[in-house]
Design a protein around this motif. Structure first.
Motif, mmCIF file in Angstrom:
data_model
loop_
_atom_site.group_PDB
_atom_site.id
_atom_site.type_symbol
_atom_site.label_atom_id
_atom_site.label_comp_id
_atom_site.label_asym_id
_atom_site.label_seq_id
_atom_site.Cartn_x
_atom_site.Cartn_y
_atom_site.Cartn_z
ATOM 1 N N MET A 1 -6.744 -25.835 13.001
ATOM 2 C CA MET A 1 -5.441 -26.054 13.628
ATOM 3 C C MET A 1 -5.633 -26.281 15.118
ATOM 4 S SD MET A 1 -3.142 -25.987 11.344
ATOM 5 C CE MET A 1 -1.764 -25.926 12.459
ATOM 6 N N THR A 2 -5.937 -27.493 15.455
ATOM 7 C CA THR A 2 -6.138 -27.809 16.865
ATOM 8 C C THR A 2 -5.247 -28.940 17.336
ATOM 9 O OG1 THR A 2 -7.950 -29.309 16.291
ATOM 10 C CG2 THR A 2 -8.519 -27.031 16.798
ATOM 11 N N ALA A 3 -4.591 -29.656 16.441
ATOM 12 C CA ALA A 3 -3.775 -30.807 16.832
ATOM 13 C C ALA A 3 -2.325 -30.536 16.505
ATOM 14 C CB ALA A 3 -4.234 -32.070 16.093
ATOM 15 N N THR A 4 -1.432 -30.954 17.381
ATOM 16 C CA THR A 4 -0.005 -30.790 17.131
ATOM 17 C C THR A 4 0.471 -31.796 16.107
ATOM 18 O OG1 THR A 4 0.407 -32.235 18.998
ATOM 19 C CG2 THR A 4 0.454 -29.886 19.425
ATOM 20 N N ALA B 1 3.725 -16.405 12.649
ATOM 21 C CA ALA B 1 2.469 -17.110 12.917
ATOM 22 C C ALA B 1 1.401 -16.154 13.432
ATOM 23 C CB ALA B 1 2.713 -18.234 13.923
ATOM 24 N N ALA B 2 1.783 -15.228 14.311
ATOM 25 C CA ALA B 2 0.818 -14.247 14.805
ATOM 26 C C ALA B 2 0.311 -13.355 13.687
ATOM 27 C CB ALA B 2 1.456 -13.407 15.914
ATOM 28 N N SER B 3 1.176 -13.033 12.741
ATOM 29 C CA SER B 3 0.742 -12.231 11.592
ATOM 30 C C SER B 3 -0.308 -12.967 10.766
ATOM 31 C CB SER B 3 1.953 -11.879 10.722
ATOM 32 O OG SER B 3 1.566 -11.147 9.577
ATOM 33 N N LEU B 4 -0.116 -14.278 10.567
ATOM 34 C CA LEU B 4 -1.098 -15.061 9.816
ATOM 35 C C LEU B 4 -2.407 -15.196 10.590
ATOM 36 C CD1 LEU B 4 1.163 -17.946 8.445
ATOM 37 C CD2 LEU B 4 0.284 -15.986 7.179
ATOM 38 N N LEU B 5 -2.313 -15.334 11.905
ATOM 39 C CA LEU B 5 -3.499 -15.591 12.715
ATOM 40 C C LEU B 5 -4.321 -14.344 13.003
ATOM 41 C CD1 LEU B 5 -1.959 -18.111 15.254
ATOM 42 C CD2 LEU B 5 -3.756 -18.602 13.609
ATOM 43 N N GLN B 6 -3.798 -13.178 12.691
ATOM 44 C CA GLN B 6 -4.568 -11.969 12.939
ATOM 45 C C GLN B 6 -5.845 -11.929 12.105
ATOM 46 O OE1 GLN B 6 -1.619 -8.771 12.485
ATOM 47 N NE2 GLN B 6 -1.862 -8.342 14.657
ATOM 48 N N ALA B 7 -5.877 -12.689 10.995
ATOM 49 C CA ALA B 7 -7.090 -12.757 10.177
ATOM 50 C C ALA B 7 -8.157 -13.634 10.822
ATOM 51 C CB ALA B 7 -6.753 -13.304 8.783
ATOM 52 N N ARG B 8 -7.783 -14.426 11.836
ATOM 53 C CA ARG B 8 -8.683 -15.308 12.596
ATOM 54 C C ARG B 8 -9.232 -16.470 11.769
ATOM 55 N NH1 ARG B 8 -12.510 -11.514 16.473
ATOM 56 N NH2 ARG B 8 -10.899 -10.046 17.103
ATOM 57 N N ASP B 9 -8.813 -16.630 10.543
ATOM 58 C CA ASP B 9 -9.264 -17.753 9.722
ATOM 59 C C ASP B 9 -8.115 -18.733 9.609
ATOM 60 O OD1 ASP B 9 -10.417 -19.497 8.005
ATOM 61 O OD2 ASP B 9 -10.611 -18.119 6.318
ATOM 62 N N THR B 10 -8.046 -19.702 10.513
ATOM 63 C CA THR B 10 -6.905 -20.613 10.549
ATOM 64 C C THR B 10 -6.892 -21.560 9.358
ATOM 65 O OG1 THR B 10 -8.192 -22.115 11.951
ATOM 66 C CG2 THR B 10 -6.764 -20.517 13.054
ATOM 67 N N ARG B 11 -8.050 -21.868 8.799
ATOM 68 C CA ARG B 11 -8.069 -22.789 7.659
ATOM 69 C C ARG B 11 -7.449 -22.167 6.424
ATOM 70 N NH1 ARG B 11 -14.005 -25.824 7.873
ATOM 71 N NH2 ARG B 11 -13.737 -26.758 9.961
ATOM 72 N N VAL C 1 -5.006 -20.203 6.195
ATOM 73 C CA VAL C 1 -3.537 -20.119 6.285
ATOM 74 C C VAL C 1 -2.968 -21.376 6.916
ATOM 75 C CG1 VAL C 1 -3.487 -17.593 6.351
ATOM 76 C CG2 VAL C 1 -3.781 -18.866 8.481
ATOM 77 N N SER C 2 -3.670 -22.485 6.783
ATOM 78 C CA SER C 2 -3.246 -23.710 7.469
ATOM 79 C C SER C 2 -1.884 -24.203 6.994
ATOM 80 C CB SER C 2 -4.297 -24.807 7.271
ATOM 81 O OG SER C 2 -4.474 -25.089 5.892
ATOM 82 N N ASP C 3 -1.580 -24.089 5.686
ATOM 83 C CA ASP C 3 -0.282 -24.558 5.185
ATOM 84 C C ASP C 3 0.870 -23.798 5.842
ATOM 85 O OD1 ASP C 3 -1.605 -26.343 3.588
ATOM 86 O OD2 ASP C 3 -1.495 -25.116 1.774
#
Length: 485
Positions: free
Chosen positions: A1-4, A217-227, A229-231
């Protein structure tokens, strides 16, 4: 998740792309302090170095920035904290607690681990105070436990407070996770600033929804694996972008309306407004009060139960407590609104969006769907909790209609007709006929006849002027809700 997904509004893109964007002097002061008091981020700093973090506090949380050794401002926060929606003063104090400076620790050579400097200081102070107290006749069994308890509390209590504070704060670390949340935070900050300078409900509601999106979004990102939870992240970024664009449109429209109003005042009361003068939009057409001919007609085709494309041009019919719109008017007991009115920000969300998704799946253009039909499709109402709170949604819809924030067809249905649209498509209504001293049973054909008559009336109105579902609508859901038909 690096592009808008889309280009955000330019005003929103400027937020948080550097520390203290609105106060550059603050960053210079914090940088000077960091150079004097601790480690900066450079080649000489190892992984064990405790970097100095500069916390930029916001209304929704804070961003923690490191200080580069080359003097340039950082581009990505080291850590981002998001406050829970509906936060109280206690929760904000927890947020400030987590932004404190890290504790200094003293390494112990004789035993593994380390001791907080504050705990060592408290131990020394408690020893002196305990000896002083015992010399003044304080019992030993009172002074000694206090001497031992004070340093233990200083050592372990901060960790317990950290755990309690993190229940109300989500903290995200890592470059990928922080880069994504930084974009969302920039968009949300634009929503918060727009709401702070206005008394419009739509702007305040957009800021509230943005806080929920940022928290999720912060809750999903706490796992640090953006791929992984990308959907979910893509869906939340799409919603935040939609909110930012809608807020920008509201502000632009409000500015235009204020400018038009000032121009009208300068014209004076005796001059015409011109060919494009604003016209009041009718929001409650005259009620349908004539009795429906309850005769047998051909059944309307029912929607298929399998997956189908979305049909946006449909209507929701729901009954409600009767009311009288004005003196001498007849009773209004049923209302029809466009399906997209369920996406209005003043309707309970995400319940309205979920009901909208269920309402528009596999329908025919222009079809009128009674709320009772949705109840029938949701296993007789058993599955309503998996979709949403239909009672709160219909109450919010009525407030929209009566406030003039969307178009509606207000109906005064006869008793039998209203009872038929309040039942499922295959149910029956029994009514006592005093003339024949017997019960009359009304079923599917009579129910369809009522809907046909409402449809004829609705078509005549929509032909002259399409139904207006309201402004600043939220985006529809991508898929059907869990537990749907």
């Amino acid at each position: 998740m690096t592009a808008t997904l889309h280009t955000p509004p330019r005003a929103a893109a400027r937020h948080h792309e550097r520390p203290f964007t609105r106060d550059p002097g603050r960053w210079e002061r914090e940088r000077s302090r960091a150079l004097r008091t601790g480690h900066v981020r450079d080649d000489s700093c190892s992984a064990a170095c405790e970097l100095v973090l500069v916390h930029e506090r916001t209304s929704w949380g804070w961003l923690a920035w490191t200080v580069p050794g080359d003097g340039s401002p950082p581009e990505i926060p080291h850590r981002i904290a998001v406050l829970a929606p509906g936060a109280t003063r206690k929760h904000r104090l927890a947020l400030r607690w987590l932004a404190r400076r890290p504790a200094q620790r003293i390494a112990l050579d004789s035993v593994p681990g380390s001791l907080r400097f504050s705990a060592a200081a408290v131990a020394l102070v408690s020893l002196v105070a305990g000896l002083f107290a015992m010399s003044h006749s304080v019992p030993v069994d009172v002074a000694l436990p206090a001497m031992l308890l004070a340093p233990l509390l200083a050592e372990h209590l901060p960790d317990r407070l950290d755990s309690r504070a993190r229940e109300h704060v989500h903290i995200v670390e890592g470059d990928d996770a922080c880069r994504y949340l930084q974009r969302l935070a920039a968009l949300h900050t634009s929503l918060v600033q727009a709401a702070a300078g206005s008394d419009r409900y739509e702007l305040r509601r957009s800021a509230e929804i943005g806080q929920n999106v940022l928290w999720d979004a912060a809750s999903l990102l706490q796992a640090r694996d953006t791929r992984a939870v990308s959907d979910g992240l893509i869906a939340r970024e799409r919603l935040m972008l939609q909110l930012a664009r809608q807020v920008a449109q509201i502000i632009q429209r409000t500015t235009h309306e204020d400018g038009t109003a000032d121009e009208d005042q300068r014209r004076g009361p005796g001059r015409p407004l011109g060919p494009n003068a604003p016209v009041a939009r009718p929001t409650a057409p005259r009620p349908l009060t004539t009795a429906s001919p309850l005769k047998e007609t051909v059944l309307m085709p029912q929607p298929e139960s399998g997956p189908a494309d979305r049909t946006p041009d449909v209507y929701l019919l729901f009954a409600h407590e009767p009311y009288y719109p004005g003196p001498g008017t007849q009773e209004i007991n049923t209302t029809v609104v466009a399906a997209d009115s369920l996406l209005h920000p003043q309707v309970r969300q995400p319940d309205g969006a979920r009901i909208h998704d269920l309402l528009t799946q596999g329908r025919q253009q222009g079809e009128i769907i009674p709320l009772a039909t949705l109840t029938h499709e949701l296993n007789g109402g058993v599955d309503w909790p998996t979709v949403g709170d239909w009672e709160s949604v219909t109450i919010d819809l009525m407030q929209l209609v009566r406030s003039g924030y969307c178009d509606a067809l207000s109906l005064g249905l006869p008793e039998i007709a209203r009872a038929l649209v309040c039942t499922g498509p295959h149910s029956h209504v029994r009514a006592y006929d005093a003339a024949t001293d017997d019960f009359v049973v009304y079923g599917s054909s009579e129910r369809d006849a009522v809907l046909d008559e409402v449809g004829v009336y609705l078509t005549g109105i929509a032909t002259e002027q399409p139904f207006w579902p309201g402004d600043s609508l939220l985006p529809p859901l991508v898929g059907r809700p869990a537990g749907g038909r």
